[in-house]
Motif scaffolding. Structure first.
Motif, PDB file in Angstrom:
ATOM      1  N   TYR A  94     -14.901   7.773   6.321  1.00  0.00           N
ATOM      2  CA  TYR A  94     -14.284   8.665   5.332  1.00  0.00           C
ATOM      3  C   TYR A  94     -12.769   8.717   5.510  1.00  0.00           C
ATOM      4  N   LEU A  95     -12.308   8.867   6.757  1.00  0.00           N
ATOM      5  CA  LEU A  95     -10.872   8.935   7.029  1.00  0.00           C
ATOM      6  C   LEU A  95     -10.168   7.631   6.659  1.00  0.00           C
ATOM      7  N   THR A  96     -10.780   6.505   7.008  1.00  0.00           N
ATOM      8  CA  THR A  96     -10.181   5.217   6.672  1.00  0.00           C
ATOM      9  C   THR A  96     -10.128   5.027   5.160  1.00  0.00           C
ATOM     10  N   GLY A  97     -11.206   5.426   4.479  1.00  0.00           N
ATOM     11  CA  GLY A  97     -11.220   5.333   3.024  1.00  0.00           C
ATOM     12  C   GLY A  97     -10.110   6.159   2.393  1.00  0.00           C
ATOM     13  N   LEU A  98      -9.890   7.364   2.912  1.00  0.00           N
ATOM     14  CA  LEU A  98      -8.798   8.201   2.399  1.00  0.00           C
ATOM     15  C   LEU A  98      -7.450   7.507   2.566  1.00  0.00           C
ATOM     16  N   ALA A  99      -7.213   6.929   3.752  1.00  0.00           N
ATOM     17  CA  ALA A  99      -5.928   6.282   4.028  1.00  0.00           C
ATOM     18  C   ALA A  99      -5.707   5.074   3.112  1.00  0.00           C
ATOM     19  N   VAL A 100      -6.755   4.260   2.926  1.00  0.00           N
ATOM     20  CA  VAL A 100      -6.633   3.085   2.056  1.00  0.00           C
ATOM     21  C   VAL A 100      -6.428   3.516   0.606  1.00  0.00           C
ATOM     22  N   PHE A 101      -7.120   4.560   0.190  1.00  0.00           N
ATOM     23  CA  PHE A 101      -6.976   5.044  -1.177  1.00  0.00           C
ATOM     24  C   PHE A 101      -5.543   5.512  -1.438  1.00  0.00           C
ATOM     25  N   VAL A 102      -4.977   6.250  -0.505  1.00  0.00           N
ATOM     26  CA  VAL A 102      -3.604   6.739  -0.670  1.00  0.00           C
ATOM     27  C   VAL A 102      -2.622   5.571  -0.684  1.00  0.00           C
ATOM     28  N   ALA A 103      -2.853   4.561   0.168  1.00  0.00           N
ATOM     29  CA  ALA A 103      -1.998   3.369   0.141  1.00  0.00           C
ATOM     30  C   ALA A 103      -2.079   2.679  -1.217  1.00  0.00           C
ATOM     31  N   GLY A 104      -3.285   2.633  -1.783  1.00  0.00           N
ATOM     32  CA  GLY A 104      -3.444   2.055  -3.113  1.00  0.00           C
ATOM     33  C   GLY A 104      -2.734   2.853  -4.186  1.00  0.00           C
ATOM     34  N   LEU A 105      -2.709   4.183  -4.036  1.00  0.00           N
ATOM     35  CA  LEU A 105      -1.941   5.017  -4.974  1.00  0.00           C
ATOM     36  C   LEU A 105      -0.467   4.640  -4.974  1.00  0.00           C
ATOM     37  N   VAL A 106       0.097   4.479  -3.784  1.00  0.00           N
ATOM     38  CA  VAL A 106       1.520   4.121  -3.658  1.00  0.00           C
ATOM     39  C   VAL A 106       1.780   2.775  -4.326  1.00  0.00           C
ATOM     40  N   LEU A 107       0.958   1.791  -4.013  1.00  0.00           N
ATOM     41  CA  LEU A 107       1.156   0.451  -4.576  1.00  0.00           C
ATOM     42  C   LEU A 107       0.957   0.455  -6.088  1.00  0.00           C
ATOM     43  N   SER A 108       0.004   1.220  -6.583  1.00  0.00           N
ATOM     44  CA  SER A 108      -0.200   1.303  -8.032  1.00  0.00           C
ATOM     45  C   SER A 108       1.016   1.902  -8.722  1.00  0.00           C
ATOM     46  N   SER A 109       1.613   2.908  -8.113  1.00  0.00           N
ATOM     47  CA  SER A 109       2.798   3.542  -8.717  1.00  0.00           C
ATOM     48  C   SER A 109       4.009   2.619  -8.724  1.00  0.00           C
ATOM     49  N   LEU A 110       4.008   1.589  -7.868  1.00  0.00           N
ATOM     50  CA  LEU A 110       5.131   0.640  -7.779  1.00  0.00           C
ATOM     51  C   LEU A 110       4.864  -0.649  -8.552  1.00  0.00           C
ATOM     52  N   ALA A 111       3.740  -0.741  -9.246  1.00  0.00           N
ATOM     53  CA  ALA A 111       3.355  -1.979  -9.918  1.00  0.00           C
ATOM     54  C   ALA A 111       4.406  -2.405 -10.946  1.00  0.00           C
ATOM     55  N   TRP A 112       4.618  -3.716 -11.029  1.00  0.00           N
ATOM     56  CA  TRP A 112       5.622  -4.262 -11.941  1.00  0.00           C
ATOM     57  C   TRP A 112       5.009  -5.161 -13.021  1.00  0.00           C
ATOM     58  N   SER A 113       3.697  -5.373 -12.956  1.00  0.00           N
ATOM     59  CA  SER A 113       3.021  -6.234 -13.922  1.00  0.00           C
ATOM     60  C   SER A 113       1.551  -5.856 -13.952  1.00  0.00           C
ATOM     61  N   PRO A 114       0.834  -6.274 -15.003  1.00  0.00           N
ATOM     62  CA  PRO A 114      -0.605  -5.996 -15.015  1.00  0.00           C
ATOM     63  C   PRO A 114      -1.330  -6.557 -13.799  1.00  0.00           C
ATOM     64  N   ALA A 115      -0.951  -7.777 -13.372  1.00  0.00           N
ATOM     65  CA  ALA A 115      -1.625  -8.389 -12.222  1.00  0.00           C
ATOM     66  C   ALA A 115      -1.419  -7.568 -10.960  1.00  0.00           C
ATOM     67  N   SER A 116      -0.186  -7.087 -10.730  1.00  0.00           N
ATOM     68  CA  SER A 116       0.083  -6.297  -9.524  1.00  0.00           C
ATOM     69  C   SER A 116      -0.651  -4.967  -9.570  1.00  0.00           C
ATOM     70  N   LEU A 117      -0.777  -4.387 -10.765  1.00  0.00           N
ATOM     71  CA  LEU A 117      -1.508  -3.122 -10.895  1.00  0.00           C
ATOM     72  C   LEU A 117      -3.003  -3.338 -10.659  1.00  0.00           C
ATOM     73  N   ILE A 118      -3.535  -4.445 -11.142  1.00  0.00           N
ATOM     74  CA  ILE A 118      -4.955  -4.745 -10.940  1.00  0.00           C
ATOM     75  C   ILE A 118      -5.254  -4.912  -9.456  1.00  0.00           C
ATOM     76  N   VAL A 119      -4.381  -5.614  -8.728  1.00  0.00           N
ATOM     77  CA  VAL A 119      -4.582  -5.801  -7.287  1.00  0.00           C
ATOM     78  C   VAL A 119      -4.519  -4.454  -6.566  1.00  0.00           C
ATOM     79  N   ALA A 120      -3.538  -3.629  -6.928  1.00  0.00           N
ATOM     80  CA  ALA A 120      -3.415  -2.314  -6.290  1.00  0.00           C
ATOM     81  C   ALA A 120      -4.626  -1.438  -6.589  1.00  0.00           C
ATOM     82  N   ARG A 121      -5.144  -1.547  -7.805  1.00  0.00           N
ATOM     83  CA  ARG A 121      -6.327  -0.756  -8.154  1.00  0.00           C
ATOM     84  C   ARG A 121      -7.566  -1.237  -7.394  1.00  0.00           C
ATOM     85  N   ALA A 122      -7.642  -2.545  -7.143  1.00  0.00           N
ATOM     86  CA  ALA A 122      -8.752  -3.049  -6.335  1.00  0.00           C
ATOM     87  C   ALA A 122      -8.690  -2.460  -4.926  1.00  0.00           C
TER      88      ALA A 122
END
Length: 460
Positions: A94-122
Motif C-alpha cells: 500500500y505504501l509503495t503504491g501511494l509513493a508510485v501514484f504520487v510520482a505519476g501525478l508529478v510526471l503527468s502534470s509535467l507532460a509535454w505531449s500525449p505520449a508523455s502523458l500516456i506513459v505517466a498515466r501508466a
C-alpha cells in the motif's frame, strides 16, 4: 501459523485480536484517503479528456489512451501485487503504491505531449494497482468480522462520493486554471496520506506462502492482453482473436503451473468456494452494467435531449450521489441480513433503472431523467457493500490480499467490458446509447440470477 493481528497500540483496550475503536478510525481515515485520491483522480481526468484533446491537438482515439493506459497497467499488475501483499504484508504494498501514484501525478502534470502523458498515466496505474490490490484486505484487518459490513459500507461511500465530486471539481479547475491542476490538486492529499500511513496502518503480517516471480510475469502478460481485448484497444478482429487465445493459453498454463501451490497466484483456491465464486461473477457482471451506464449517460443526455452543461453535470452526478446514500445503509445491514438477499434487491433496482433509461422519450425533462438515474445509483449502491462483505467474509485471513485483488480485477474487467460494449453499440446504430442500456439491464439481471443462487449455497 497464527493469523492473529500482531500487537498494536490500544489493541488491549477491546476484544483480543481487535483494534481499539480510536486506532480503527485512524487506520480507516488513512485507507480511505488513498482510495479517495485514486478515485478523484480517475473521475477528474475522465472529465478532462476533451480539454486534453484540444490542448494537445490530439484525436479522441489517441487521448482515450490516457485512461486506457492507466486501466491496463492496473489490470496487468493487480493480481501479482495482491499475491505479493499476502507474502510480505499488505502495508508495504500500500505504501509503495501511494509513493508510485504520487510520482505519476508529478510526471503527468509535467507532460509535454500525449505520449508523455500516456506513459505517466501508466505509472499512475501501477501505483493505483498497489493501492487497490490490498486496500480491501486492509479494511478486513482493521474491522473485526462482526463489523466487516460497516467497513465495506464506508469503502463504498468514499468511492461513490469522490466519483461524484471528481467531475464537479474538474470542471471548476478547467474553468479557472491549467489542465495540469487536474493532477497537482492531489499532490498535498497524497503527501498527507503517505505521512499518515506508516503510523496508522496495522503492522504487516508476512506468511510462508511462496511468491513465484515467473508466475507473476506470466500473469502480468496475460492480464495485459485481457485489458487490450476487453477494452477494445485494437480494432481488427484478427488481432483481438489472437490476443484472446494467447491470454487464455497463458492463464491455463499459469493455473496448471500453480496446481499444487496452496496459495496460487490466480486465487483458484478461493474460486472453488461457491459463495466467493458466485460473488465474483456477480461483481463482474454488475460492474460491466455500471460501466455502460456511466459511459453512455453523457451521450444519452447531450445527443438525445440537448441539455446544457449545468443540467448534464447535475444529472451525471446523480448516479454516484445516490450510490453514496445507499451504500452506507446496505453495508451495516449486511452484518445482520443475508448479503445475497441485499445484493439481489439492489440488482433488481439497477436493472429497472437501466430499462427506464433505455426507453426514456427524446423530449424528456430533467426530472424524467433524474429519477431514472437515481434508481440506478440506489440499486448499485445497495449491491456493492453486501457483495464486498460476501467476498471477504468467505476468504481465509492469510488469503485476504488475493481476495482484495479479485475484488479489484472484477471491477476493472467489468468496467473495461462495459466500455467495449458501449463502443460496439455506438458503432452499430445511431441509437447506441439505448442499445447499450438494454445490454446493461440484461447484465444486471444475470447478476441478479447469480446473486440469488447464493441463497441456496452453503456458506464456508
Amino acid at each position: 501459523m497464527s493469523t492473529a493481528i500482531p500487537s498494536h497500540p490500544a489493541v488491549d483496550a477491546c476484544t483480543p485480536g481487535e483494534l481499539a475503536p480510536s486506532v480503527r478510525r485512524r487506520a480507516m481515515m488513512t485507507l480511505m484517503g488513498g482510495l479517495a485520491m485514486s478515485t478523484l483522480d480517475t473521475a477528474a481526468v475522465s472529465t478532462g479528456l476533451p480539454h486534453l484533446a484540444r490542448y494537445f491537438s490530439a484525436d479522441p482515439e489517441t487521448i482515450i489512451f490516457v485512461m486506457s493506459a492507466y486501466q491496463a497497467a492496473m489490470v496487468a499488475t493487480l493480481v501479482p501485487l495482491s499475491a505479493l501483499g499476502d507474502k510480505i504484508g499488505h502495508r508495504p504494498i500500500y505504501l509503495t503504491g501511494l509513493a508510485v501514484f504520487v510520482a505519476g501525478l508529478v510526471l503527468s502534470s509535467l507532460a509535454w505531449s500525449p505520449a508523455s502523458l500516456i506513459v505517466a498515466r501508466a505509472l499512475q496505474g501501477l501505483g493505483a494497482a498497489g493501492i487497490m490490490s490490498v486496500s480491501v484486505a486492509l479494511v478486513r484487518t482493521v474491522y473485526p468480522p462482526r463489523l466487516l459490513g460497516r467497513g465495506m459500507g464506508i469503502n463504498a461511500l468514499v468511492v461513490s462520493s469522490f466519483l461524484c465530486l471528481g467531475p464537479i471539481l474538474a470542471s471548476l479547475l478547467l474553468e479557472i486554471a491549467s489542465w495540469r491542476w487536474l493532477f497537482l490538486i492531489n499532490l498535498p492529499f497524497g503527501a498527507l496520506v503517505i505521512a499518515a500511513a506508516g503510523r496508522t496502518l496495522p503492522p504487516p503480517v508476512a506468511n510462508a506462502h511462496r511468491f513465484d516471480v515467473v508466475s507473476a510475469m506470466i500473469c502480468t502478460l496475460a492480464f495485459t492482453l485481457v485489458a487490450l481485448v476487453v477494452g477494445r484497444a485494437v480494432a481488427h478482429w484478427q488481432a483481438i482473436a489472437g490476443m484472446f487465445v494467447a491470454a487464455a493459453v497463458l492463464i491455463a498454463f499459469l493455473i496448471r503451473r500453480d496446481a499444487h501451490n496452496p496459495a496460487p497466484l490466480l486465487a483458484v483456491d478461493l474460486l472453488k468456494r461457491p459463495i466467493f465464486r458466485l460473488s465474483a461473477i456477480t461483481a463482474t457482471l454488475t460492474f460491466a452494467a455500471h460501466g455502460i451506464g456511466l459511459i453512455v449517460l453523457p451521450f444519452l443526455i447531450t445527443r438525445s435531449h440537448g441539455f446544457g452543461a449545468y443540467e448534464i453535470g447535475f444529472l451525471i452526478a446523480l448516479w454516484p450521489a445516490f450510490m453514496a446514500l445507499s451504500a452506507p445503509l446496505a453495508g451495516p445491514l449486511s452484518d445482520r441480513l443475508s448479503p445475497a438477499l441485499l445484493g439481489s434487491m439492489g440488482l433488481s433496482v439497477l436493472a429497472l433503472g437501466m430499462v427506464c433509461l433505455a426507453i426514456v422519450p427524446h423530449d424528456a425533462t430533467v426530472l424524467d431523467l433524474a429519477w431514472r438515474i437515481a434508481l440506478c445509483g440506489i440499486g448499485f449502491g445497495f449491491f456493492q457493500s453486501p457483495n464486498l462483505r460476501a467476498l471477504m467474509h468467505n476468504t481465509p485471513p492469510l488469503r485476504s490480499g488475493a481476495a482484495s485483488g479479485v475484488v479489484a480485477i472484477t471491477r476493472l474487467v467489468g468496467q473495461l467490458g462495459g466500455a467495449g460494449i458501449s463502443t460496439a453499440s455506438f458503432a452499430i446504430s445511431t441509437e447506441g446509447a439505448a442499445i447499450a442500456l438494454w445490454v446493461g439491464a440484461l447484465l444486471s439481471l444475470l447478476g441478479f440470477f447469480f446473486s440469488t443462487l447464493r441463497l441456496f449455497v452453503k456458506d464456508v
